[in-house]
Motif scaffolding. Sequence first.
Motif, PDB file in Angstrom:
ATOM      1  N   ARG A   1      -2.238   7.930  41.771  1.00 36.13           N
ATOM      2  CA  ARG A   1      -2.306   9.060  42.722  1.00 36.13           C
ATOM      3  C   ARG A   1      -3.775   9.521  42.751  1.00 36.13           C
ATOM      4  O   ARG A   1      -4.082  10.706  42.523  1.00 36.13           O
ATOM      5  N   ASP A   2      -4.665   8.572  42.925  1.00 37.12           N
ATOM      6  CA  ASP A   2      -6.103   8.803  42.848  1.00 37.12           C
ATOM      7  C   ASP A   2      -6.781   7.575  43.412  1.00 37.12           C
ATOM      8  O   ASP A   2      -6.122   6.562  43.641  1.00 37.12           O
ATOM      9  N   TYR A   3      -8.090   7.629  43.605  1.00 37.11           N
ATOM     10  CA  TYR A   3      -8.820   6.426  43.993  1.00 37.11           C
ATOM     11  C   TYR A   3     -10.293   6.596  43.719  1.00 37.11           C
ATOM     12  O   TYR A   3     -10.850   7.678  43.889  1.00 37.11           O
ATOM     13  N   SER A   4     -10.921   5.523  43.270  1.00 42.25           N
ATOM     14  CA  SER A   4     -12.368   5.484  43.142  1.00 42.25           C
ATOM     15  C   SER A   4     -12.876   4.591  44.270  1.00 42.25           C
ATOM     16  O   SER A   4     -12.697   3.371  44.239  1.00 42.25           O
ATOM     17  N   PHE A   5     -13.443   5.217  45.280  1.00 44.41           N
ATOM     18  CA  PHE A   5     -13.831   4.468  46.488  1.00 44.41           C
ATOM     19  C   PHE A   5     -14.840   3.371  46.157  1.00 44.41           C
ATOM     20  O   PHE A   5     -15.788   3.587  45.404  1.00 44.41           O
ATOM     21  N   GLY A   6     -14.600   2.219  46.716  1.00 43.34           N
ATOM     22  CA  GLY A   6     -15.475   1.077  46.474  1.00 43.34           C
ATOM     23  C   GLY A   6     -15.167   0.382  45.157  1.00 43.34           C
ATOM     24  O   GLY A   6     -15.890  -0.523  44.745  1.00 43.34           O
ATOM     25  N   PHE A   7     -14.083   0.812  44.480  1.00 46.04           N
ATOM     26  CA  PHE A   7     -13.758   0.200  43.207  1.00 46.04           C
ATOM     27  C   PHE A   7     -12.262  -0.062  43.074  1.00 46.04           C
ATOM     28  O   PHE A   7     -11.848  -1.219  43.013  1.00 46.04           O
ATOM     29  N   GLY A   8     -11.439   1.005  43.069  1.00 46.40           N
ATOM     30  CA  GLY A   8      -9.999   0.789  42.955  1.00 46.40           C
ATOM     31  C   GLY A   8      -9.285   1.982  42.359  1.00 46.40           C
ATOM     32  O   GLY A   8      -9.896   3.023  42.102  1.00 46.40           O
ATOM     33  N   GLY A   9      -7.978   1.823  42.141  1.00 40.72           N
ATOM     34  CA  GLY A   9      -7.194   2.852  41.477  1.00 40.72           C
ATOM     35  C   GLY A   9      -7.696   3.010  40.048  1.00 40.72           C
ATOM     36  O   GLY A   9      -7.893   2.022  39.342  1.00 40.72           O
ATOM     37  N   VAL A  10      -7.902   4.249  39.616  1.00 39.43           N
ATOM     38  CA  VAL A  10      -8.560   4.483  38.323  1.00 39.43           C
ATOM     39  C   VAL A  10      -7.699   4.003  37.152  1.00 39.43           C
ATOM     40  O   VAL A  10      -8.204   3.376  36.219  1.00 39.43           O
TER      41      VAL A  10
END
Lengths: 370, 175
Positions: free
Chosen positions: A310-319
């Motif tokens: 229920r999150d995202y690190s843009f340019g990388f993926g689900g934390v």
Amino acid sequence: MLTIATGNKAVAAAVKEVRPDVIAAYPITPQTEIVEQIAEYVTSGELDSRYIPVESEHSAMAACIGASITGARTFTATSSHGLLYMHEMVNWAAGARLPIVMANVNRAIGPGWNVWAEHTDAFQERDTGWLQVYVSTVQEAYDTTLMAFRIAEHADVILPVMVNLDGFLLSHSMQSLDTLNAGDFVPPLHLPHAIDVLNPAGYGTLTGPDEHFRFRWEIEKSMRRSRKVIAETERDFAERFGRSYGVAEEYRYEDADVVVIAMGTLGKEAEVAVDLLRNEGVNAGSLRIRWLRPFPDFDLSGREVVVIDRDYSFGFGGVIAQSLMARQRVDLYSVIAGLGGQEVTYDDIAGFVRDRRPGTELWFGVNGDV
Amino acid sequence: MYEIRIHSRGGQGGVTAARLLALAAFRDGKYATACPFYGAERRGAPVVSYVRIDDRPIRVYSQIRNPDLVVVLDPSVMEVVDVLHGLKRGGKVLMNGTTTEKLHGVPAFAVDLTGIALREKLVIAGSPILNTPVLGALAKMGIISVDSAKKAIQEMFSDERNVRAAEAAFQELVI
């Protein structure tokens, strides 16, 4: 006493039980009910704390820091933009080794303006040196808040703890709550580096490279030691009050071939999905991660894994997915779902498992490849 | 698990009705959750609240898709919301009002909660309070016991008119 309460009220009731010396507060949806309820306790005389209504979240954390450095037990609560606004002070609290406890009601970051559940707010404070725990029921919110004070203030830890609960889904949901007489479960706080307000003195905090490096290593040592303190605290809590949760809560996990991993209320809803899948003959189980920092160790080898972020690190993926891949040799299916309070049901979760494609990432509800 | 969806408008007390109902079910010895759905609502906008009642701990947080019972506190929301959406086969409807004629083909019951609230002078900021009388109607339907309905109201409100309003709704609802 057995009653029924919202997640917010459960946190407030736990705070009342541990009687902080100082509470600094600034309201923000969906957290406001916590600081409102505590204000009522203080006004009615049920809680003898110094309550400081401040003009911003930055000041709320600054006030907690000022109080905590004198050895006072301190608490505050916030959410989303409030947490981000106090970001500088959040770092300071951990760096200054202050065992402040804060409830954070997880809410998305704008724009667009959104008050619903998402974990991105707390994840933006992930690397500050705070311990972070995520809860999934009203009772767990209460129990964990009690435990948070004991863990934060333990001589082997002396670091702040953030208790996270999903906005509205848990903060505003009513469930049964067994409030406790905590007795001496949370012993008095002894801060080894407390300043003496009766003997004022000035001291500079400028630290050279070597000292700074050593201070950072000390934080990590305490973080590593906190695993044992968390386990001990859980054990003692279970002995006294009969409930325990673990660093991650397992459900039908032992013999599971495919494991759903999620946090907060989605982690609870996943248990219902597991029951559905088992009825269909799929050997599913679930693992609800509670402690994000320190990150738990568990062995996922030999199992298929579906992770819901229920999150995202843009340019990388689900934390969570990326964190697990960094620690485990697993080919997992990464599902991004529930951002900004997006509705995700147990049927949806069962669907993620049925249609899993290990090695890929799914953004639930939106079609198309990037 | 018994699932209830409550339709109202912001300010009418639908959220409190859900919480009272959960509390009453809890006093009956059941597990209960009240999960209001908070949209971008303001006073007057249609809102929904959910209540789940079960003999086992409830682990579901998502919205109720197929309710066993739909409660309509404000019949005017029916002009903009399909209150029967997803209603379980054999599911029931409880309406605030004097007629159920707009509800064809489903077991529907009506009781004039607004009239009861006005009679008891249960009015806040110009809005009749519907969340306490509706508990009486729900007790009549057997969702909760009369005793727990009263207990729940007394735990949350000190004004005895709330209990009287619930008793009136219990008397007036014809099953």
